[in-house]
Motif scaffolding. Structure first.
Motif, PDB file in Angstrom:
ATOM      1  N   GLU A   1      36.265  75.062  97.922  1.00 57.40           N
ATOM      2  CA  GLU A   1      37.287  75.900  98.547  1.00 57.40           C
ATOM      3  C   GLU A   1      38.204  76.552  97.515  1.00 57.40           C
ATOM      4  O   GLU A   1      39.418  76.692  97.719  1.00 57.40           O
ATOM      5  CB  GLU A   1      38.102  75.087  99.561  1.00 57.40           C
ATOM      6  CG  GLU A   1      37.256  74.570 100.706  1.00 57.40           C
ATOM      7  CD  GLU A   1      38.065  73.882 101.783  1.00 57.40           C
ATOM      8  OE1 GLU A   1      39.190  73.450 101.501  1.00 57.40           O
ATOM      9  OE2 GLU A   1      37.563  73.804 102.923  1.00 57.40           O
ATOM     10  N   LEU A   2      37.611  76.969  96.400  1.00 56.92           N
ATOM     11  CA  LEU A   2      38.342  77.720  95.377  1.00 56.92           C
ATOM     12  C   LEU A   2      38.278  79.201  95.738  1.00 56.92           C
ATOM     13  O   LEU A   2      37.731  80.031  95.001  1.00 56.92           O
ATOM     14  CB  LEU A   2      37.741  77.439  93.998  1.00 56.92           C
ATOM     15  CG  LEU A   2      37.865  75.987  93.525  1.00 56.92           C
ATOM     16  CD1 LEU A   2      37.086  75.756  92.247  1.00 56.92           C
ATOM     17  CD2 LEU A   2      39.338  75.626  93.328  1.00 56.92           C
ATOM     18  N   THR A   3      38.823  79.517  96.882  1.00 58.31           N
ATOM     19  CA  THR A   3      38.661  80.840  97.477  1.00 58.31           C
ATOM     20  C   THR A   3      39.292  81.945  96.641  1.00 58.31           C
ATOM     21  O   THR A   3      38.697  83.003  96.450  1.00 58.31           O
ATOM     22  CB  THR A   3      39.267  80.845  98.891  1.00 58.31           C
ATOM     23  OG1 THR A   3      38.699  79.782  99.649  1.00 58.31           O
ATOM     24  CG2 THR A   3      38.979  82.161  99.595  1.00 58.31           C
ATOM     25  N   ALA A   4      40.509  81.716  96.137  1.00 59.40           N
ATOM     26  CA  ALA A   4      41.188  82.752  95.368  1.00 59.40           C
ATOM     27  C   ALA A   4      40.416  83.103  94.100  1.00 59.40           C
ATOM     28  O   ALA A   4      40.255  84.287  93.756  1.00 59.40           O
ATOM     29  CB  ALA A   4      42.612  82.295  95.016  1.00 59.40           C
ATOM     30  N   HIS A   5      39.921  82.080  93.415  1.00 55.26           N
ATOM     31  CA  HIS A   5      39.139  82.332  92.200  1.00 55.26           C
ATOM     32  C   HIS A   5      37.830  83.040  92.543  1.00 55.26           C
ATOM     33  O   HIS A   5      37.409  83.962  91.833  1.00 55.26           O
ATOM     34  CB  HIS A   5      38.866  81.002  91.488  1.00 55.26           C
ATOM     35  CG  HIS A   5      38.041  81.151  90.244  1.00 55.26           C
ATOM     36  ND1 HIS A   5      38.377  82.004  89.221  1.00 55.26           N
ATOM     37  CD2 HIS A   5      36.866  80.566  89.869  1.00 55.26           C
ATOM     38  CE1 HIS A   5      37.470  81.936  88.265  1.00 55.26           C
ATOM     39  NE2 HIS A   5      36.534  81.066  88.638  1.00 55.26           N
ATOM     40  N   HIS A   6      37.200  82.608  93.627  1.00 51.80           N
ATOM     41  CA  HIS A   6      35.943  83.231  94.057  1.00 51.80           C
ATOM     42  C   HIS A   6      36.163  84.712  94.363  1.00 51.80           C
ATOM     43  O   HIS A   6      35.381  85.573  93.949  1.00 51.80           O
ATOM     44  CB  HIS A   6      35.416  82.499  95.297  1.00 51.80           C
ATOM     45  CG  HIS A   6      34.017  82.846  95.658  1.00 51.80           C
ATOM     46  ND1 HIS A   6      33.371  82.283  96.751  1.00 51.80           N
ATOM     47  CD2 HIS A   6      33.113  83.709  95.113  1.00 51.80           C
ATOM     48  CE1 HIS A   6      32.157  82.788  96.828  1.00 51.80           C
ATOM     49  NE2 HIS A   6      31.982  83.656  95.856  1.00 51.80           N
ATOM     50  N   TRP A   7      37.245  85.027  95.083  1.00 50.38           N
ATOM     51  CA  TRP A   7      37.512  86.423  95.430  1.00 50.38           C
ATOM     52  C   TRP A   7      37.801  87.247  94.174  1.00 50.38           C
ATOM     53  O   TRP A   7      37.410  88.409  94.085  1.00 50.38           O
ATOM     54  CB  TRP A   7      38.676  86.520  96.400  1.00 50.38           C
ATOM     55  CG  TRP A   7      39.119  87.936  96.654  1.00 50.38           C
ATOM     56  CD1 TRP A   7      40.341  88.473  96.403  1.00 50.38           C
ATOM     57  CD2 TRP A   7      38.328  89.002  97.180  1.00 50.38           C
ATOM     58  NE1 TRP A   7      40.361  89.803  96.749  1.00 50.38           N
ATOM     59  CE2 TRP A   7      39.139  90.155  97.231  1.00 50.38           C
ATOM     60  CE3 TRP A   7      37.005  89.084  97.627  1.00 50.38           C
ATOM     61  CZ2 TRP A   7      38.681  91.385  97.699  1.00 50.38           C
ATOM     62  CZ3 TRP A   7      36.535  90.311  98.089  1.00 50.38           C
ATOM     63  CH2 TRP A   7      37.365  91.446  98.122  1.00 50.38           C
ATOM     64  N   GLN A   8      38.456  86.646  93.190  1.00 54.92           N
ATOM     65  CA  GLN A   8      38.712  87.362  91.943  1.00 54.92           C
ATOM     66  C   GLN A   8      37.393  87.746  91.267  1.00 54.92           C
ATOM     67  O   GLN A   8      37.240  88.869  90.769  1.00 54.92           O
ATOM     68  CB  GLN A   8      39.548  86.502  90.998  1.00 54.92           C
ATOM     69  CG  GLN A   8      39.898  87.203  89.685  1.00 54.92           C
ATOM     70  CD  GLN A   8      40.711  86.327  88.759  1.00 54.92           C
ATOM     71  OE1 GLN A   8      41.098  85.215  89.122  1.00 54.92           O
ATOM     72  NE2 GLN A   8      40.994  86.818  87.560  1.00 54.92           N
ATOM     73  N   LEU A   9      36.430  86.825  91.269  1.00 54.19           N
ATOM     74  CA  LEU A   9      35.122  87.121  90.678  1.00 54.19           C
ATOM     75  C   LEU A   9      34.415  88.230  91.437  1.00 54.19           C
ATOM     76  O   LEU A   9      33.789  89.118  90.835  1.00 54.19           O
ATOM     77  CB  LEU A   9      34.256  85.857  90.667  1.00 54.19           C
ATOM     78  CG  LEU A   9      34.708  84.705  89.775  1.00 54.19           C
ATOM     79  CD1 LEU A   9      33.771  83.523  89.934  1.00 54.19           C
ATOM     80  CD2 LEU A   9      34.773  85.151  88.312  1.00 54.19           C
TER      81      LEU A   9
ATOM     82  N   MET B   1      33.847  83.067 102.789  1.00 54.78           N
ATOM     83  CA  MET B   1      34.025  82.179 101.651  1.00 54.78           C
ATOM     84  C   MET B   1      34.573  80.819 102.064  1.00 54.78           C
ATOM     85  O   MET B   1      35.195  80.119 101.272  1.00 54.78           O
ATOM     86  CB  MET B   1      34.950  82.851 100.624  1.00 54.78           C
ATOM     87  CG  MET B   1      34.369  84.171 100.124  1.00 54.78           C
ATOM     88  SD  MET B   1      35.559  85.252  99.303  1.00 54.78           S
ATOM     89  CE  MET B   1      35.968  84.262  97.890  1.00 54.78           C
ATOM     90  N   ARG B   2      34.323  80.442 103.312  1.00 50.39           N
ATOM     91  CA  ARG B   2      34.778  79.153 103.825  1.00 50.39           C
ATOM     92  C   ARG B   2      33.579  78.224 104.046  1.00 50.39           C
ATOM     93  O   ARG B   2      32.535  78.658 104.537  1.00 50.39           O
ATOM     94  CB  ARG B   2      35.521  79.332 105.143  1.00 50.39           C
ATOM     95  CG  ARG B   2      36.820  80.137 105.001  1.00 50.39           C
ATOM     96  CD  ARG B   2      37.913  79.307 104.346  1.00 50.39           C
ATOM     97  NE  ARG B   2      39.141  80.078 104.111  1.00 50.39           N
ATOM     98  CZ  ARG B   2      40.099  80.228 104.993  1.00 50.39           C
ATOM     99  NH1 ARG B   2      39.969  79.689 106.192  1.00 50.39           N
ATOM    100  NH2 ARG B   2      41.180  80.924 104.703  1.00 50.39           N
ATOM    101  N   ARG B   3      33.740  76.968 103.736  1.00 52.37           N
ATOM    102  CA  ARG B   3      32.659  75.991 103.894  1.00 52.37           C
ATOM    103  C   ARG B   3      32.181  75.905 105.332  1.00 52.37           C
ATOM    104  O   ARG B   3      30.997  75.732 105.601  1.00 52.37           O
ATOM    105  CB  ARG B   3      33.133  74.602 103.451  1.00 52.37           C
ATOM    106  CG  ARG B   3      33.358  74.447 101.977  1.00 52.37           C
ATOM    107  CD  ARG B   3      33.938  73.079 101.634  1.00 52.37           C
ATOM    108  NE  ARG B   3      33.082  72.007 102.134  1.00 52.37           N
ATOM    109  CZ  ARG B   3      33.451  71.152 103.087  1.00 52.37           C
ATOM    110  NH1 ARG B   3      34.632  71.254 103.661  1.00 52.37           N
ATOM    111  NH2 ARG B   3      32.630  70.195 103.461  1.00 52.37           N
ATOM    112  N   THR B   4      33.102  76.005 106.276  1.00 56.95           N
ATOM    113  CA  THR B   4      32.769  75.779 107.686  1.00 56.95           C
ATOM    114  C   THR B   4      32.613  77.076 108.472  1.00 56.95           C
ATOM    115  O   THR B   4      32.461  77.040 109.688  1.00 56.95           O
ATOM    116  CB  THR B   4      33.857  74.923 108.348  1.00 56.95           C
ATOM    117  OG1 THR B   4      35.127  75.585 108.190  1.00 56.95           O
ATOM    118  CG2 THR B   4      33.921  73.554 107.704  1.00 56.95           C
ATOM    119  N   GLY B   5      32.641  78.221 107.807  1.00 53.86           N
ATOM    120  CA  GLY B   5      32.547  79.487 108.515  1.00 53.86           C
ATOM    121  C   GLY B   5      31.152  79.758 109.040  1.00 53.86           C
ATOM    122  O   GLY B   5      30.149  79.223 108.542  1.00 53.86           O
TER     123      GLY B   5
END
Length: 436
Positions: free
Chosen positions: A293-301, A182-186
């Protein structure tokens, strides 16, 4: 040690480079094998014909295994390479003691080398598709993870070692998914495009649209075509190509008689690659969250639907794999001719093992819920059986698979019908014993 263990091996891996640099890399690999420990510059050659002359001179009459890895990259750099290799094999190596191994990760190009019109057609003595590691191998990569966590990892990565190596066993499953996917540069951000572009050279947008549709639970040609506003007949060659490249798989109900399987239209397509399933299900629809990079919200979904995703993909497949492993170990009440699943308008069964000649069938139900399976699940499959079994004359067996185990009432009901109960600990242990 056997003779094969003592046979000298020359290993060379090609890279995406200019033709001259690829040839020089090959020459240097030969030179390094012929003169180990010496710093010698290999001679340059202008054509692959000269390169294979060098091979012939260096190996002489001795038995040697020559491995040309990522052969597809070398052939892409110099399309004349397969023709030069054909001539070299026919006139220099065919009667020698050289064993030539061509390997490559570009599935499409490697498949082309074996096609009827290819220069090397008819010269292969064996083909060995390299499969991903089995689920049981994940315990070596992630020894601290529970069986349930490893099933979840398997749902995301499958058995691809390069993916599994990036998981940090000291971090939680959620932390790993957020960090890796879930990272832009991963690395995994662009992996689907690399994977698809590496095996499909043109019209990648249409192929990707088909896979996106399948990931969105459109499994029949009609459903896929309706979503993409294309006819199923137009999509047919795309589906066949994706299937040939092992990016999708075509499934038929296990209960379909053998004589109907080749012509049946009751097929469903599924993504074969675990990561593409995960990517198109959870990452691709939320790329705006990745970019911001709204990682926490993305993981919640993701976490709201992730358990169901794991149960419907990896867990059901592992239950079928367990059934097949039991059959190979002769631990089922009969030897099945086929292990799969069943679907129809009036019934769906997660696991089916069937033997038409013996008129025997095993029906299995898979539950990935957090609660122990109750008696109702046992009875539901028992009541469903008459709509699935070909006739009353058949012998029917049952198996139930549950992540969280079974209630006492469920165990009593299952015992009354001679059903097998497989919790996650047993499934994990059996797969580790029988598939590694």
């Amino acid at each position: 040690m056997g003779q094969a263990d003592r046979t000298p091996v020359i290993y060379w891996v090609a890279s995406r480079d200019t033709p001259a640099q690829v040839r020089q890399s090959f020459a240097q690999a030969l030179w390094g094998w012929a003169y180990p420990g010496e710093e010698r510059i290999a001679p340059r050659f202008d054509t692959w014909e000269q390169g294979f002359q060098l091979v012939e001179r260096l190996i002489g009459e001795q038995p040697v295994i020559l491995i040309m890895d990522e052969f597809s990259y070398a052939a892409e750099s110099d399309p004349a390479l397969p023709s030069y290799l054909q001539a070299a094999w026919d006139h220099r190596f065919k009667d020698s003691q050289l064993t030539l191994v061509l390997a490559g990760s570009h599935i499409g190009m490697m498949t082309e080398q074996m096609s009827y019109h290819a220069p090397l057609y008819g010269r292969f003595t064996g083909q060995l598709p390299v499969q991903p590691l089995p689920f049981a191998a994940l315990a070596d990569f992630l020894p601290r993870y529970s069986a349930a966590e490893r099933v979840a990892v398997y749902a995301v990565t499958g058995g691809i070692p390069a993916y599994l190596e990036r998981f940090d066993g000291a971090q939680s499953l959620g932390s790993n998914i957020q960090t890796l996917f879930m990272r832009r540069t991963g690395m995994f951000r662009s992996e689907p495009f690399i994977l698809i572009g590496d095996v499909i050279r043109r019209e990648t947008q249409t192929y990707e649209a088909v896979m996106k549709a399948i990931a969105a639970d459109k499994h029949t040609p009609q459903e896929i075509g309706s979503l993409l506003e294309m006819s199923s007949s137009y999509l047919s060659p795309y589906l066949k190509q994706l299937e040939a490249l092992h990016l999708i798989e075509r499934r038929l109900p296990a209960t379909l008689p053998r004589e109907q399987r080749r012509t049946s239209r009751n097929s469903r397509y599924h993504l074969a690659d675990h990561y593409l399933r995960f990517y198109y299900r959870f990452i691709a629809p939320n790329l705006d969250l990745v970019e911001q990079e709204l990682t926490a919200h993305h993981w919640q979904l993701i976490s709201e639907q992730f358990r169901a995703f794991v149960g419907l993909t990896a867990f059901e497949e592992l239950c079928r794999e367990w059934t097949l492993a039991q059959a190979r170990a002769n631990r089922l009440p009969f030897m099945p001719e086929l292990v799969g699943s069943h679907w129809a308008s009036d019934a769906q069964v997660d696991v089916v093992a069937i033997n038409w000649r013996e008129q025997a069938i095993l029906l299995g139900e898979c539950k990935w819920g957090a609660e122990a399976v109750g008696r109702a699940v046992i009875r539901e499959l028992l009541e469903k059986a008459p709509r699935v079994v070909p006739s009353e004359a058949w012998q029917v067996y049952y198996a139930f698979f549950a992540r969280a185990g079974f209630t006492d009432a469920a165990r009593a009901e299952a015992e009354a019908h001679g059903a097998m109960l497989v919790d996650l600990a047993r499934l994990d242990g059996d797969l580790r014993r029988l598939t590694v």
